[in-house]
Design a protein around this motif. Structure first.
Motif, short mmCIF file in Angstrom:
data_model
loop_
_atom_site.label_atom_id
_atom_site.label_comp_id
_atom_site.label_asym_id
_atom_site.label_seq_id
_atom_site.Cartn_x
_atom_site.Cartn_y
_atom_site.Cartn_z
N ALA A 107 -4.77 3.26 15.84
CA ALA A 107 -6.02 3.90 16.23
C ALA A 107 -6.55 4.77 15.09
N TRP A 108 -7.83 4.79 14.92
CA TRP A 108 -8.48 5.63 13.90
C TRP A 108 -8.26 7.09 14.24
N ASP A 109 -7.67 7.81 13.33
CA ASP A 109 -7.41 9.23 13.56
C ASP A 109 -8.38 10.04 12.70
N GLU A 110 -9.35 10.63 13.36
CA GLU A 110 -10.41 11.30 12.61
C GLU A 110 -9.88 12.49 11.80
N GLU A 111 -8.67 12.93 12.10
CA GLU A 111 -8.16 14.10 11.38
C GLU A 111 -7.60 13.75 9.99
N LYS A 112 -7.33 12.52 9.76
CA LYS A 112 -6.65 12.13 8.52
C LYS A 112 -7.63 11.97 7.35
N VAL A 113 -8.54 12.92 7.21
CA VAL A 113 -9.56 12.84 6.18
C VAL A 113 -8.94 12.86 4.79
N LEU A 114 -8.01 13.75 4.60
CA LEU A 114 -7.40 13.89 3.28
C LEU A 114 -6.60 12.64 2.91
N GLU A 115 -5.84 12.14 3.84
CA GLU A 115 -5.03 10.94 3.58
C GLU A 115 -5.93 9.79 3.14
N ARG A 116 -7.06 9.64 3.82
CA ARG A 116 -7.97 8.57 3.46
C ARG A 116 -8.55 8.78 2.06
N TYR A 117 -8.97 10.02 1.79
CA TYR A 117 -9.57 10.28 0.49
C TYR A 117 -8.57 10.01 -0.63
N GLU A 118 -7.34 10.44 -0.43
CA GLU A 118 -6.36 10.27 -1.51
C GLU A 118 -6.03 8.80 -1.73
N LEU A 119 -6.03 8.04 -0.66
CA LEU A 119 -5.78 6.61 -0.78
C LEU A 119 -6.90 5.96 -1.59
N LEU A 120 -8.14 6.31 -1.26
CA LEU A 120 -9.28 5.75 -1.97
C LEU A 120 -9.28 6.16 -3.43
N LEU A 121 -8.83 7.38 -3.66
CA LEU A 121 -8.76 7.89 -5.03
C LEU A 121 -7.75 7.07 -5.83
N GLU A 122 -6.60 6.86 -5.24
CA GLU A 122 -5.57 6.08 -5.92
C GLU A 122 -6.03 4.67 -6.17
N ALA A 123 -6.77 4.15 -5.22
CA ALA A 123 -7.22 2.77 -5.35
C ALA A 123 -8.42 2.67 -6.30
N GLY A 124 -8.92 3.79 -6.74
CA GLY A 124 -10.01 3.78 -7.68
C GLY A 124 -11.37 3.53 -7.06
N LEU A 125 -11.46 3.65 -5.75
CA LEU A 125 -12.74 3.39 -5.09
C LEU A 125 -13.66 4.60 -5.11
N VAL A 126 -13.09 5.76 -5.31
CA VAL A 126 -13.91 6.97 -5.39
C VAL A 126 -13.43 7.79 -6.57
N GLY A 127 -14.15 8.83 -6.86
CA GLY A 127 -13.72 9.75 -7.90
C GLY A 127 -14.50 9.55 -9.18
N GLU A 128 -14.13 10.33 -10.17
CA GLU A 128 -14.82 10.28 -11.46
C GLU A 128 -14.60 8.89 -12.08
N PRO A 129 -15.60 8.39 -12.77
CA PRO A 129 -15.38 7.17 -13.54
C PRO A 129 -14.28 7.44 -14.56
N ALA A 130 -13.34 6.53 -14.67
CA ALA A 130 -12.20 6.78 -15.56
C ALA A 130 -12.48 6.18 -16.93
N GLU A 131 -13.21 6.93 -17.75
CA GLU A 131 -13.53 6.42 -19.08
C GLU A 131 -12.26 6.33 -19.93
N ASN A 132 -11.44 7.36 -19.80
CA ASN A 132 -10.16 7.33 -20.50
C ASN A 132 -9.06 6.91 -19.52
N GLY A 133 -8.66 5.64 -19.64
CA GLY A 133 -7.68 5.08 -18.72
C GLY A 133 -6.63 6.11 -18.28
N ASP A 134 -6.50 6.29 -17.02
CA ASP A 134 -5.73 7.41 -16.51
C ASP A 134 -4.24 7.09 -16.38
N GLY A 135 -3.72 6.40 -17.34
CA GLY A 135 -2.29 6.14 -17.30
C GLY A 135 -2.00 4.67 -17.09
#
Lengths: 348, 348
Positions: free
Chosen positions: A198-226
């Motif tokens: 079930a969609w848990d509306e409280e897990k906002v941070l978990e979702r954001y961090e997942l998207l960040l790791e997956a590269g779907l959001v966040g700053e454009p990575a001009e300098n490859g981040d590792g």
DNA sequence: TCAAAAGTGTTATCCTTACACCCATGT
DNA sequence: ACATGGGTGTAAGGATAACACTTTTGA
């Protein structure tokens, strides 16, 4: 990994050594100031006028200076007033992070290490107009996938889900531990409600961090981040237009915390004007919790629960029959435990 | 109240000034490590062996040093391992405070100002034996009024309630604003469930702070602490035997947080061994939440809720018929939202 | 044998969901 | 007239609190 020498020496009595021996650090304060205007949930950001990119900004923040302010909260109020002109009501700590800068991360480097104490501060709609340095933006401009007010958001089905699914999948096991993939799958299931979860509306941070790791959001990575993220995951369009840098994490935590506490504490009323109609109250709850979940039962629950009391006045021009005006019954604080707007999802 | 000059100067763009301009501060970490041994809820304290007074101690703590540890949590784990030998499992932040020392407050003065990040860390009973530097004490040694396992604690009715009632009462309006008295009355009602209000087991911190203000607990005040407390309020016997100084506040917050989260997250299982009987589980919940609240329905709720699954084994020597052993079904994390031990008070 | 705990089954009650329907206003 | 929101009533269903009762061990 070794502790500084003087700690090891004085170890045996096992008491904490005097604090002045410790390494000095800068302590930052920042505030996610949230409000609901109309049906739109808003956050106050301070624009980075110096910068070219439209959309950049930061949460109101500043360093904590014990010489100036006795408490963390006093410092917070000071910086918020200074930068936005907003007088905060109640505030609550959300979390404390290391190295939490705004979007300027790269330039500020992290040579003076910073610990940031992050606050959630709900304010009333009256406070929510652009003034002094503050600009108000919708939460959902930053996190469109959190906006379930009109059903499941399209960006979820069309962009996020397929890409995350692929990012997770066992197709990329090349030099990667299967355990990693499993973790990703599990995290995806939990955060984004895959496979019958079930969609848990409280897990906002978990979702954001997942998207960040997956590269779907966040700053454009001009300098490859590792190099941990494969090139193909850079292809999907970025979803998160306005930039907040690490402050996006803070905002996500704050939204999660607000969604959590709305259900078991009377925080919504800190977002409402003094008097309001039940419909307005419902719209506010819906703006926060996303799914437009309930119906007339909402009214019964709220009124029957003793959370509000009618003022006797009416509001006209509601688009329909005039509505009774209510005010928050602050006595519930004395009577009931956990007086929140307990709600289960319904079908409108 | 004025900000340092360089901030005012760079004010217009309203962005936070670079962090290195900020005043350096020491950042402390401390941990309320909680466990349940037998039916007794325990906390790990580090004894102050240097001191004469029996009973003194502190929570495991130490300064955060970004040179040594990348994250706050890593630092926390380090100090805890160092001082107690305990390997922490999950941890969660409870709050961040200014100037949170242990019982040594007076000597350490506060010239190097300190910000302390406080953690709650549940551990399993196996970890809960005195070792290295750690000593385990019952929570209720510090907060006897929180112990509702055998009904309402006597210290409440016999000592606390009468004294607080008097401390609040309008009898002492002399040079005091009535508003102050009203606040006290309200706070008393909320925290200690006066006049038909229900006892809220989560308000541990509120209760402790009220008792502290009323002079019923805390360090003996040899040097009058500002004279705000009338002499008569010094008469009642002190209730809180072992001393923790400001750390008592941290412990209170942690207990409150644990009681809160037990009801909506599966934290109890971080306090349980790998396998356990339902009776043991119930005893653990009761040790934490105080009132011995439920009955066989507890078993149905827990089992029916999918929180646990039988291992197939049995435990003998339970004092009665052998009991099935269960383990935590970690899949609930994927299936359900808020999988806690939701419980309403019952009559045994 | 008894005490203590493990289990099973059943009922009454409450809460909430869901549906149906009427009321009052502005356009 | 009708669309929109305000407001009332009620019936169906699920959850759980409360009770009664049987089973199995250790002392």
């Amino acid at each position: 990994m070794d502790p500084p020498a003087h700690y090891v020496e004085s170890m045996l009595p096992a008491r904490v050594p005097p604090a002045r021996a410790a390494e000095p650090i800068s302590v930052g304060l920042n505030a996610a100031i949230l409000a609901v205007r109309g049906d739109e949930p808003m956050v106050a950001v301070v624009p980075a006028s110096r910068r070219e990119r439209e959309g950049d900004g930061a949460l109101p923040c500043g360093p904590f200076s014990p010489r100036q302010h006795k408490t963390l909260e006093a410092g917070l109020r000071f910086w918020v007033r200074q930068q936005t002109g907003i007088e905060l009501g109640h505030t609550r700590q959300v979390c404390t992070l290391v190295d939490c800068h705004g979007p300027d991360d790269r330039e500020m480097a992290s040579d003076p290490p910073v610990v940031s104490v992050c606050y959630l501060a709900p304010v009333r709609p009256a406070q929510c107009n652009d003034q002094d340095g503050a600009v108000w933006r919708s939460w959902y401009a930053y996190f469109p996938w959190e906006d379930w007010r009109r059903g499941k958001p399209r960006c979820l089905t069309e962009i996020i889900e397929p890409h995350l699914e692929a990012w997770t999948g066992p197709a990329h096991c090349e030099a990667r531990v299967p355990r990693e993939a499993l973790n990703r799958t599990q995290r995806l299931r939990i955060a984004f409600a895959r496979d019958a979860a079930a969609w848990d509306e409280e897990k906002v941070l978990e979702r954001y961090e997942l998207l960040l790791e997956a590269g779907l959001v966040g700053e454009p990575a001009e300098n490859g981040d590792g190099g941990h993220v494969l090139a193909e995951w850079r292809q999907p369009p970025r979803l998160c237009h306005p930039l907040l840098g690490d402050h996006a994490r803070v905002l996500a935590s704050a939204i999660g915390e607000l969604r959590r506490s709305v259900k078991c504490e009377p925080v919504i009323f800190e977002l409402m004007p003094d008097v309001f109609t039940l419909f307005e109250l419902q719209k506010t709850v819906e703006a926060i919790l996303g799914p437009h979940l309930h119906k007339q039962n909402f009214r019964r629950l709220v009124e029957g629960g003793g959370l509000v009391e009618p003022t006797g006045e009416h509001r006209f021009r509601t688009g329909g029959r005039p509505a009774r005006l209510y005010r928050f019954r602050s006595d519930v604080l004395l009577e009931r435990l956990a007086p929140g707007v307990r709600i289960k999802a319904g079908r409108g």
